[in-house]
Motif scaffolding. Structure first.
Motif, PDB file in Angstrom:
ATOM      1  N   LYS A 143       0.825  -1.204   0.000  1.00 53.13           N
ATOM      2  CA  LYS A 143       0.000   0.000   0.000  1.00 53.13           C
ATOM      3  C   LYS A 143       0.860   1.254   0.000  1.00 53.13           C
ATOM      4  O   LYS A 143       1.797   1.382   0.792  1.00 53.13           O
ATOM      5  N   GLY A 144       0.538   2.170  -0.896  1.00 62.68           N
ATOM      6  CA  GLY A 144       1.250   3.436  -0.980  1.00 62.68           C
ATOM      7  C   GLY A 144       2.471   3.410  -1.872  1.00 62.68           C
ATOM      8  O   GLY A 144       3.033   4.469  -2.176  1.00 62.68           O
ATOM      9  N   LYS A 145       2.893   2.222  -2.322  1.00 60.23           N
ATOM     10  CA  LYS A 145       4.056   2.138  -3.208  1.00 60.23           C
ATOM     11  C   LYS A 145       3.648   2.447  -4.638  1.00 60.23           C
ATOM     12  O   LYS A 145       2.587   2.005  -5.081  1.00 60.23           O
ATOM     13  N   PRO A 146       4.459   3.164  -5.397  1.00 59.62           N
ATOM     14  CA  PRO A 146       4.186   3.321  -6.832  1.00 59.62           C
ATOM     15  C   PRO A 146       4.135   1.948  -7.502  1.00 59.62           C
ATOM     16  O   PRO A 146       4.781   0.997  -7.040  1.00 59.62           O
ATOM     17  N   LEU A 147       3.382   1.846  -8.583  1.00 56.87           N
ATOM     18  CA  LEU A 147       3.142   0.545  -9.213  1.00 56.87           C
ATOM     19  C   LEU A 147       4.454  -0.159  -9.566  1.00 56.87           C
ATOM     20  O   LEU A 147       4.595  -1.361  -9.327  1.00 56.87           O
ATOM     21  N   ALA A 148       5.426   0.551 -10.138  1.00 47.86           N
ATOM     22  CA  ALA A 148       6.694  -0.082 -10.528  1.00 47.86           C
ATOM     23  C   ALA A 148       7.415  -0.646  -9.308  1.00 47.86           C
ATOM     24  O   ALA A 148       7.962  -1.757  -9.347  1.00 47.86           O
ATOM     25  N   GLU A 149       7.416   0.102  -8.190  1.00 47.39           N
ATOM     26  CA  GLU A 149       8.067  -0.383  -6.969  1.00 47.39           C
ATOM     27  C   GLU A 149       7.325  -1.596  -6.410  1.00 47.39           C
ATOM     28  O   GLU A 149       7.952  -2.528  -5.886  1.00 47.39           O
ATOM     29  N   ALA A 150       6.000  -1.590  -6.494  1.00 47.09           N
ATOM     30  CA  ALA A 150       5.217  -2.718  -5.994  1.00 47.09           C
ATOM     31  C   ALA A 150       5.523  -3.985  -6.789  1.00 47.09           C
ATOM     32  O   ALA A 150       5.678  -5.070  -6.218  1.00 47.09           O
ATOM     33  N   LYS A 151       5.621  -3.849  -8.113  1.00 45.25           N
ATOM     34  CA  LYS A 151       5.951  -5.023  -8.941  1.00 45.25           C
ATOM     35  C   LYS A 151       7.343  -5.547  -8.603  1.00 45.25           C
ATOM     36  O   LYS A 151       7.565  -6.759  -8.555  1.00 45.25           O
ATOM     37  N   GLU A 152       8.294  -4.647  -8.381  1.00 46.49           N
ATOM     38  CA  GLU A 152       9.650  -5.071  -8.023  1.00 46.49           C
ATOM     39  C   GLU A 152       9.662  -5.755  -6.656  1.00 46.49           C
ATOM     40  O   GLU A 152      10.364  -6.759  -6.461  1.00 46.49           O
ATOM     41  N   ALA A 153       8.864  -5.262  -5.717  1.00 41.08           N
ATOM     42  CA  ALA A 153       8.785  -5.887  -4.394  1.00 41.08           C
ATOM     43  C   ALA A 153       8.208  -7.295  -4.495  1.00 41.08           C
ATOM     44  O   ALA A 153       8.675  -8.223  -3.820  1.00 41.08           O
ATOM     45  N   LEU A 154       7.204  -7.472  -5.339  1.00 39.60           N
ATOM     46  CA  LEU A 154       6.645  -8.809  -5.546  1.00 39.60           C
ATOM     47  C   LEU A 154       7.676  -9.738  -6.173  1.00 39.60           C
ATOM     48  O   LEU A 154       7.791 -10.905  -5.785  1.00 39.60           O
ATOM     49  N   ARG A 155       8.427  -9.234  -7.142  1.00 40.03           N
ATOM     50  CA  ARG A 155       9.434 -10.066  -7.803  1.00 40.03           C
ATOM     51  C   ARG A 155      10.489 -10.521  -6.797  1.00 40.03           C
ATOM     52  O   ARG A 155      10.881 -11.699  -6.782  1.00 40.03           O
ATOM     53  N   LYS A 156      10.958  -9.615  -5.947  1.00 37.18           N
ATOM     54  CA  LYS A 156      11.967  -9.972  -4.961  1.00 37.18           C
ATOM     55  C   LYS A 156      11.426 -10.971  -3.945  1.00 37.18           C
ATOM     56  O   LYS A 156      12.174 -11.788  -3.409  1.00 37.18           O
ATOM     57  N   ALA A 157      10.129 -10.917  -3.682  1.00 39.00           N
ATOM     58  CA  ALA A 157       9.517 -11.851  -2.741  1.00 39.00           C
ATOM     59  C   ALA A 157       9.215 -13.193  -3.377  1.00 39.00           C
ATOM     60  O   ALA A 157       8.752 -14.114  -2.691  1.00 39.00           O
ATOM     61  N   GLY A 158       9.454 -13.328  -4.692  1.00 34.52           N
ATOM     62  CA  GLY A 158       9.177 -14.590  -5.367  1.00 34.52           C
ATOM     63  C   GLY A 158       7.765 -14.707  -5.874  1.00 34.52           C
ATOM     64  O   GLY A 158       7.288 -15.808  -6.151  1.00 34.52           O
ATOM     65  N   LEU A 159       7.068 -13.576  -6.005  1.00 36.01           N
ATOM     66  CA  LEU A 159       5.687 -13.572  -6.484  1.00 36.01           C
ATOM     67  C   LEU A 159       5.616 -12.794  -7.795  1.00 36.01           C
ATOM     68  O   LEU A 159       6.615 -12.262  -8.279  1.00 36.01           O
ATOM     69  N   ALA A 160       4.425 -12.745  -8.405  1.00 36.12           N
ATOM     70  CA  ALA A 160       4.244 -12.046  -9.676  1.00 36.12           C
ATOM     71  C   ALA A 160       3.042 -11.121  -9.577  1.00 36.12           C
ATOM     72  O   ALA A 160       2.074 -11.407  -8.867  1.00 36.12           O
TER      73      ALA A 160
END
Length: 650
Positions: free
Chosen positions: A460-477
């Motif tokens: 919540k509150g993260k820009p979309l690009a940062e949110a996608k990168e956070a999901l990628r680092k967590a092993g999600l899509a």
């Protein structure tokens, strides 16, 4: 000949539940059987990975990913998955059984299809892939073999064995998974895949349905790959004279070598396909290609080209010639024709009488020497080695006993995550099953820790690009992205995710995101204003302005705004565009003569001419006949203006 008689699984009860009745098809990675679930008493399809691949953890993980991916895709055009499991060396999926045939069978029997039939098959295929794409997944192996056509006419997409989450496709060095005839150029060149690679494969399948042949051919896979990289897919009308240009354009759009030019996913290509169909007449849709034929279909499982098998294809490294094919061959040397030197004749040796007992002793010594030498050669080449047995799926105790029975000892053990093997069971060995180990080992056991569970991060509150990168680092899509208005979250940032933060998920799972459109802007009304005033008003409200290229006749004065794309009072995001249409002024229309006609007939005639009508009746309202009209018949008046008609009283 029924080849299923030679299959060791036919007639067996797999995992104590699934009775294998017959083999349906054999692919590059698995064999598909018709089976019966003895627990639920239903017919299903059983997809069993080849035992030679079941020892490869990456293939097993991919196989299990298929089950999880398809289980999340509840779509009528996707073959459903019921169960997944392993029975010794057999790793399997229990899937929906579709009685019918594949698109490959249809093409083999008919050669080419009419455009109507081709679009009837393409559209549900794209609908299925569209659901996968919007859920965050890429199929990566679309081809006619993976399109099932049921006896009831239903079309379903199967074999999501190579599916990957969008954004997790890796750039592999040296190999790429897929089927050569349907690989997109970027898959061959870089080893990457996204939704547009599925679009490319669908374009190739459409070309094949329309023409009866693949767009690129060659004697070797390398020749086919070279053409994908360097040659555009030809227009199908070159092989089918009279084919509608809309179909040429559809194939060209889907198979553009530059992925940026293609439709971004199957949903976009489906919209193009439907537009193309709408533009065609019955004669164009029912055009019979010259390659069409009617003959008996080849038996199931026969006639498949090697190019149609899903395989691991070597991808040329930079600097290599793509058309070079390097096979290890056995070459026969030509006979030696050189003259042989003549040796001087020697006198025959003098024969010496041999003692019979001494000759027998010499023969016995020679035999013992040969046996010793043979045993030595056997020991050097095989006797000192033992092949590692298959212990995958067994408990540690069971695996140690099996290895001990083969004369091998267990060395160290280590653990790793696995979605394919239950916690506490063996997921791999080092050396791998089937490999040779010197003497009694040791053999390292890899014990499964069960599936690796990751948690959804706080987005919540993260820009979309940062949110996608956070999901990628967590092993999600990142999955489906939707937008909503929000007074609290900045425009372009994440409002929420589904599932929410902290929820445990399997690796590569898709997470849906809701992104803020910012605080809503109320669209002001500018119809009737000058273009400059309207532009100023909309910009002050935080909106952008576009002016339509064409002007229209309207009741508004010439040069003023006749219409706006977003209605007055509508809610819009800051920065949204509003298109303004400029008025050319009212169209002057001849006024029909209605004097002497009834009020109803006069009203109907004037409205048909484009006017509004006002009726004035003279007291005491006893007559229904028009006695006068505000604009005389034959004169002109602005379209949409009001014409007043009157009736005469008594």
């Amino acid at each position: 000949m029924d080849t299923t008689l030679h299959d060791p699984l036919v007639g067996q009860l797999l995992d104590g539940r699934y009775r294998v009745d017959a083999r349906i098809a054999v692919g590059g990675m698995a064999t598909v059987y018709r089976a019966v679930d003895t627990r639920l008493d239903r017919v299903l399809a059983l997809k069993v990975m080849h035992p030679s691949l079941a020892t490869d953890a990456s293939f097993v993980e991919r196989f299990i990913r298929e089950a999880k991916s398809v289980a999340r895709l509840s779509h009528p055009n996707v073959v459903g998955v019921f169960d997944q499991g392993a029975d010794g060396a057999y790793v399997y999926l229990a899937m929906e059984y579709v009685a019918g045939c594949t698109l490959r069978d249809v093409l083999r029997e008919r050669g080419a299809l009419r455009p109507r039939a081709a679009l009837d098959i393409l559209e549900p295929v794209l609908a299925a892939l569209g659901a996968a794409h919007r859920a965050g997944f890429v199929h990566r192996d679309m081809k006619p073999e993976n399109v099932l056509i049921g006896d009831d006419g239903r079309v379903k997409v199967a074999d999501f064995g190579l599916v990957r989450a969008v954004g997790t496709a890796t750039n592999t060095t040296g190999s790429v998974l897929g089927t050569v005839s349907y690989l997109a150029p970027e898959q061959i060149e870089h080893g990457t895949a996204d939704t547009r690679t599925d679009v490319y494969a669908c374009g190739v399948v459409l070309y094949e349905m329309l023409t009866g042949d693949k767009p690129h051919g060659g004697e070797t896979p390398a020749q086919v790959l070279f053409q994908h990289l360097n040659t555009d897919v030809p227009a199908p009308s070159a092989a089918v004279p009279g084919l509608a240009p809309e179909l040429d354009a559809l194939v060209a759009s889907a198979t553009a070598r530059d992925p940026e030019v293609r439709p971004h996913d199957a949903v976009a290509l489906l919209a193009q396909a439907r537009q193309s169909r709408a533009a065609l007449g019955d004669e164009q849709l029912d055009l019979v290609p010259p390659q069409a034929r009617v003959e008996a279909a080849a038996p199931a499982g026969t006639g498949a080209s090697p190019d149609d098998v899903t395989s691991v294809i070597a991808r040329p490294l930079p600097g290599e010639h793509q058309q070079d094919v390097q096979h290890t061959s056995r070459l026969e040397l030509p006979p030696d024709t050189r003259p042989q030197p003549q040796r001087p004749e020697r006198p025959a040796p003098r024969r010496v009488p041999v003692n019979p007992r001494r000759g027998l002793l010499a023969a016995l010594v020679a035999v013992l020497l040969l046996l010793g030498a043979g045993a030595g050669v056997w020991y050097i080449n095989a006797g000192q080695f033992t092949r590692v047995p298959t212990v995958l799926g067994k408990t540690r105790a069971e695996a140690e006993k099996r290895l001990a029975d083969e004369g091998l000892e267990v060395g160290s053990t280590r653990t790793d995550f696995s979605s394919a093997y239950e916690r506490g069971t063996v997921m791999g060995t080092d050396p791998a099953p089937g490999e040779r180990v010197r003497g009694g080992g040791p053999v390292t056991l890899v014990i499964s820790r069960g599936p690796k569970i990751v948690k959804v991060p706080e987005l919540k509150g993260k820009p979309l690009a940062e949110a996608k990168e956070a999901l990628r680092k967590a092993g999600l899509a990142a999955g489906v992205v939707t937008q909503e208005f929000s007074d609290e979250v900045a425009q372009g940032s994440v409002i929420s995710s589904d599932p929410g933060a902290g929820t445990p998920r399997d690796p590569d799972s898709a997470v849906a995101l809701v992104v803020s459109k910012g605080s809503p802007v109320e669209v002001p009304g500018v119809v009737g204003s000058s273009v400059e005033d309207a532009r100023r008003t909309l910009k002050d409200a935080g909106l952008t302005v576009q002016i339509a290229t064409e002007q229209v006749h309207s009741a508004q004065p010439a040069g003023s705004v006749a219409a706006q794309s977003l209605a007055e009072g509508a809610r819009a995001a800051r920065g949204d565009s509003v298109t303004l249409t400029v008025s050319k002024g009212p169209r002057m229309v001849p006024v029909p003569e209605v004097t002497g006609k009834s009020v109803d007939d006069a009203t109907r005639e004037l409205k048909a001419a484009g006017f509004e009508v006002k009726v004035e009746k003279s007291f005491p309202f006893l007559s229904d006949t028009v006695s006068g009209q505000s604009v005389r018949g034959g004169d002109t008046a602005p379209e949409g203006s009001t014409i007043t008609i009157k009736t005469k009283g008594i």
